[in-house]
Design a protein around this motif. Structure first.
Motif, PDB file in Angstrom:
ATOM      1  N   ARG A 120       0.839  -1.209   0.000  1.00  0.00           N
ATOM      2  CA  ARG A 120       0.000   0.000   0.000  1.00  0.00           C
ATOM      3  C   ARG A 120       0.873   1.257   0.000  1.00  0.00           C
ATOM      4  NH1 ARG A 120      -4.808   0.067  -1.797  1.00  0.00           N
ATOM      5  NH2 ARG A 120      -5.311   1.810  -0.478  1.00  0.00           N
ATOM      6  N   ALA A 121       1.972   1.225   0.735  1.00  0.00           N
ATOM      7  CA  ALA A 121       2.885   2.368   0.769  1.00  0.00           C
ATOM      8  C   ALA A 121       3.532   2.600  -0.595  1.00  0.00           C
ATOM      9  CB  ALA A 121       3.958   2.156   1.837  1.00  0.00           C
ATOM     10  N   ASP A 122       3.722   1.533  -1.363  1.00  0.00           N
ATOM     11  CA  ASP A 122       4.322   1.656  -2.690  1.00  0.00           C
ATOM     12  C   ASP A 122       3.394   2.355  -3.678  1.00  0.00           C
ATOM     13  OD1 ASP A 122       6.320   1.102  -4.772  1.00  0.00           O
ATOM     14  OD2 ASP A 122       4.867  -0.366  -5.520  1.00  0.00           O
ATOM     15  N   PHE A 123       2.121   2.400  -3.374  1.00  0.00           N
ATOM     16  CA  PHE A 123       1.142   3.002  -4.283  1.00  0.00           C
ATOM     17  C   PHE A 123       1.519   4.439  -4.659  1.00  0.00           C
ATOM     18  CE2 PHE A 123      -2.925   5.100  -5.252  1.00  0.00           C
ATOM     19  CZ  PHE A 123      -3.292   4.327  -6.345  1.00  0.00           C
ATOM     20  N   VAL A 124       2.114   5.191  -3.741  1.00  0.00           N
ATOM     21  CA  VAL A 124       2.497   6.579  -4.040  1.00  0.00           C
ATOM     22  C   VAL A 124       3.610   6.649  -5.080  1.00  0.00           C
ATOM     23  CG1 VAL A 124       1.768   7.419  -1.770  1.00  0.00           C
ATOM     24  CG2 VAL A 124       4.148   6.778  -2.141  1.00  0.00           C
ATOM     25  N   ASN A 125       4.301   5.529  -5.322  1.00  0.00           N
ATOM     26  CA  ASN A 125       5.380   5.494  -6.309  1.00  0.00           C
ATOM     27  C   ASN A 125       4.898   5.122  -7.710  1.00  0.00           C
ATOM     28  OD1 ASN A 125       7.346   6.012  -4.284  1.00  0.00           O
ATOM     29  ND2 ASN A 125       7.207   3.868  -3.687  1.00  0.00           N
ATOM     30  N   PHE A 126       3.619   4.737  -7.833  1.00  0.00           N
ATOM     31  CA  PHE A 126       3.085   4.354  -9.128  1.00  0.00           C
ATOM     32  C   PHE A 126       3.086   5.562 -10.065  1.00  0.00           C
ATOM     33  CE2 PHE A 126       0.277   0.381  -8.769  1.00  0.00           C
ATOM     34  CZ  PHE A 126       1.085  -0.177  -7.795  1.00  0.00           C
ATOM     35  N   PRO A 127       3.359   5.332 -11.355  1.00  0.00           N
ATOM     36  CA  PRO A 127       3.165   6.409 -12.326  1.00  0.00           C
ATOM     37  C   PRO A 127       1.689   6.834 -12.323  1.00  0.00           C
ATOM     38  CG  PRO A 127       4.488   4.649 -13.266  1.00  0.00           C
ATOM     39  CD  PRO A 127       3.957   4.144 -11.960  1.00  0.00           C
ATOM     40  N   ARG A 128       1.450   8.066 -12.699  1.00  0.00           N
ATOM     41  CA  ARG A 128       0.098   8.642 -12.656  1.00  0.00           C
ATOM     42  C   ARG A 128      -0.922   7.762 -13.379  1.00  0.00           C
ATOM     43  NH1 ARG A 128      -2.526  13.760 -12.235  1.00  0.00           N
ATOM     44  NH2 ARG A 128      -4.235  13.884 -13.743  1.00  0.00           N
ATOM     45  N   PHE A 129      -2.061   7.553 -12.718  1.00  0.00           N
ATOM     46  CA  PHE A 129      -3.151   6.766 -13.276  1.00  0.00           C
ATOM     47  C   PHE A 129      -4.438   7.552 -13.114  1.00  0.00           C
ATOM     48  CE2 PHE A 129      -6.642   3.747 -12.999  1.00  0.00           C
ATOM     49  CZ  PHE A 129      -6.416   2.970 -14.120  1.00  0.00           C
ATOM     50  N   ASP A 130      -5.133   7.793 -14.225  1.00  0.00           N
ATOM     51  CA  ASP A 130      -6.421   8.490 -14.196  1.00  0.00           C
ATOM     52  C   ASP A 130      -7.524   7.463 -14.355  1.00  0.00           C
ATOM     53  OD1 ASP A 130      -5.376  11.135 -13.985  1.00  0.00           O
ATOM     54  OD2 ASP A 130      -4.858  11.039 -16.114  1.00  0.00           O
ATOM     55  N   GLY A 131      -8.275   7.273 -13.299  1.00  0.00           N
ATOM     56  CA  GLY A 131      -9.366   6.315 -13.373  1.00  0.00           C
ATOM     57  C   GLY A 131      -9.767   5.834 -11.998  1.00  0.00           C
ATOM     58  N   GLU A 132     -10.413   4.690 -11.983  1.00  0.00           N
ATOM     59  CA  GLU A 132     -10.940   4.110 -10.752  1.00  0.00           C
ATOM     60  C   GLU A 132     -10.206   2.800 -10.467  1.00  0.00           C
ATOM     61  OE1 GLU A 132     -15.352   2.882  -9.186  1.00  0.00           O
ATOM     62  OE2 GLU A 132     -14.833   2.317 -11.234  1.00  0.00           O
ATOM     63  N   ILE A 133      -9.901   2.577  -9.193  1.00  0.00           N
ATOM     64  CA  ILE A 133      -9.253   1.342  -8.774  1.00  0.00           C
ATOM     65  C   ILE A 133     -10.185   0.674  -7.767  1.00  0.00           C
ATOM     66  CG2 ILE A 133      -7.225   0.315  -7.684  1.00  0.00           C
ATOM     67  CD1 ILE A 133      -5.727   2.947  -8.515  1.00  0.00           C
ATOM     68  N   THR A 134     -10.559  -0.579  -8.060  1.00  0.00           N
ATOM     69  CA  THR A 134     -11.449  -1.309  -7.163  1.00  0.00           C
ATOM     70  C   THR A 134     -10.802  -2.635  -6.763  1.00  0.00           C
ATOM     71  OG1 THR A 134     -12.629  -2.352  -8.997  1.00  0.00           O
ATOM     72  CG2 THR A 134     -13.537  -0.282  -8.153  1.00  0.00           C
ATOM     73  N   HIS A 135     -11.278  -3.187  -5.654  1.00  0.00           N
ATOM     74  CA  HIS A 135     -10.763  -4.451  -5.126  1.00  0.00           C
ATOM     75  C   HIS A 135     -11.926  -5.415  -4.931  1.00  0.00           C
ATOM     76  CE1 HIS A 135      -7.872  -1.340  -4.058  1.00  0.00           C
ATOM     77  NE2 HIS A 135      -6.961  -2.283  -4.005  1.00  0.00           N
ATOM     78  N   GLN A 136     -11.692  -6.690  -5.214  1.00  0.00           N
ATOM     79  CA  GLN A 136     -12.754  -7.700  -5.103  1.00  0.00           C
ATOM     80  C   GLN A 136     -12.154  -9.048  -4.744  1.00  0.00           C
ATOM     81  OE1 GLN A 136     -16.331  -7.558  -5.951  1.00  0.00           O
ATOM     82  NE2 GLN A 136     -16.191  -9.516  -4.889  1.00  0.00           N
ATOM     83  N   ALA A 137     -12.689  -9.677  -3.719  1.00  0.00           N
ATOM     84  CA  ALA A 137     -12.298 -11.049  -3.371  1.00  0.00           C
ATOM     85  C   ALA A 137     -13.352 -11.997  -3.921  1.00  0.00           C
ATOM     86  CB  ALA A 137     -12.182 -11.200  -1.861  1.00  0.00           C
ATOM     87  N   VAL A 138     -12.906 -13.140  -4.458  1.00  0.00           N
ATOM     88  CA  VAL A 138     -13.819 -14.135  -5.015  1.00  0.00           C
ATOM     89  C   VAL A 138     -13.332 -15.535  -4.667  1.00  0.00           C
ATOM     90  CG1 VAL A 138     -14.493 -12.669  -6.975  1.00  0.00           C
ATOM     91  CG2 VAL A 138     -12.616 -14.284  -7.254  1.00  0.00           C
ATOM     92  N   ILE A 139     -14.271 -16.443  -4.548  1.00  0.00           N
ATOM     93  CA  ILE A 139     -13.957 -17.850  -4.456  1.00  0.00           C
ATOM     94  C   ILE A 139     -13.945 -18.369  -5.887  1.00  0.00           C
ATOM     95  CG2 ILE A 139     -14.758 -20.118  -3.669  1.00  0.00           C
ATOM     96  CD1 ILE A 139     -13.737 -18.297  -1.416  1.00  0.00           C
ATOM     97  N   THR A 140     -12.898 -19.091  -6.254  1.00  0.00           N
ATOM     98  CA  THR A 140     -12.751 -19.566  -7.616  1.00  0.00           C
ATOM     99  C   THR A 140     -13.132 -21.037  -7.701  1.00  0.00           C
ATOM    100  OG1 THR A 140     -10.960 -18.000  -7.979  1.00  0.00           O
ATOM    101  CG2 THR A 140     -11.114 -19.838  -9.525  1.00  0.00           C
ATOM    102  N   GLU A 141     -14.024 -21.326  -8.620  1.00  0.00           N
ATOM    103  CA  GLU A 141     -14.447 -22.697  -8.882  1.00  0.00           C
ATOM    104  C   GLU A 141     -14.126 -23.003 -10.337  1.00  0.00           C
ATOM    105  OE1 GLU A 141     -18.617 -25.237  -9.128  1.00  0.00           O
ATOM    106  OE2 GLU A 141     -18.613 -23.263  -8.183  1.00  0.00           O
ATOM    107  N   THR A 142     -13.340 -24.002 -10.578  1.00  0.00           N
ATOM    108  CA  THR A 142     -12.990 -24.369 -11.943  1.00  0.00           C
ATOM    109  C   THR A 142     -14.040 -25.315 -12.500  1.00  0.00           C
ATOM    110  OG1 THR A 142     -10.639 -24.115 -11.434  1.00  0.00           O
ATOM    111  CG2 THR A 142     -11.197 -25.389 -13.403  1.00  0.00           C
ATOM    112  N   LEU A 143     -14.684 -24.917 -13.586  1.00  0.00           N
ATOM    113  CA  LEU A 143     -15.695 -25.751 -14.210  1.00  0.00           C
ATOM    114  C   LEU A 143     -15.087 -26.770 -15.157  1.00  0.00           C
ATOM    115  CD1 LEU A 143     -18.544 -23.216 -15.026  1.00  0.00           C
ATOM    116  CD2 LEU A 143     -18.355 -24.765 -13.080  1.00  0.00           C
ATOM    117  N   PHE A 144     -14.044 -26.394 -15.880  1.00  0.00           N
ATOM    118  CA  PHE A 144     -13.348 -27.324 -16.776  1.00  0.00           C
ATOM    119  C   PHE A 144     -11.977 -26.823 -17.038  1.00  0.00           C
ATOM    120  CE2 PHE A 144     -15.801 -24.413 -19.437  1.00  0.00           C
ATOM    121  CZ  PHE A 144     -14.856 -23.948 -20.334  1.00  0.00           C
TER     122      PHE A 144
END
Length: 110
Positions: free
Chosen positions: A86-110
């Motif tokens: 999270r502290a490294d985020f300030v070192n990222f090159p400029r980004f214009d937009g939205e950043i979202t986070h999502q946790a998911v359970i992954t189920e492999t169908l095939f």
């Protein structure tokens, strides 16, 4: 079943190649130290053609962090290593937009 944590970057970085280079060479090594992490995949948006009427998404980057369980993910999110990333985020090159986070359970169908 495994658990994945997605970080979605909708929008455009000022310098796409520099942004990806930072993510791969600086941010990735920090995330690699998360306890319990088994993989990190970067899904980079690309132009595509679909003959079916669909609604395209403006995602530049979708980072997928994989863990063996939700408990492992929660432990990683509460770790000191997460705070370092999270502290490294300030070192990222400029980004214009939205950043979202999502946790998911992954189920492999095939």
């Amino acid at each position: 079943m495994s658990c994945s944590y997605f970080v979605r970057y909708r929008g455009t970085p000022e310098d796409p190649q520099r942004f990806l280079e930072h993510y791969r060479k600086k941010h990735g090594p920090i995330m690699r130290t998360y306890p319990g992490i088994t993989a990190c995949r970067l899904h980079v948006g690309t132009p595509w053609v679909d003959p079916v009427a669909v609604t395209p998404e403006n995602v530049f980057l979708l980072a997928e962090l994989e863990f063996p369980s939700i408990e492992a993910l929660n432990a990683a999110l509460a770790s000191e290593m997460r705070q370092r990333s999270r502290a490294d985020f300030v070192n990222f090159p400029r980004f214009d937009g939205e950043i979202t986070h999502q946790a998911v359970i992954t189920e492999t169908l095939f």
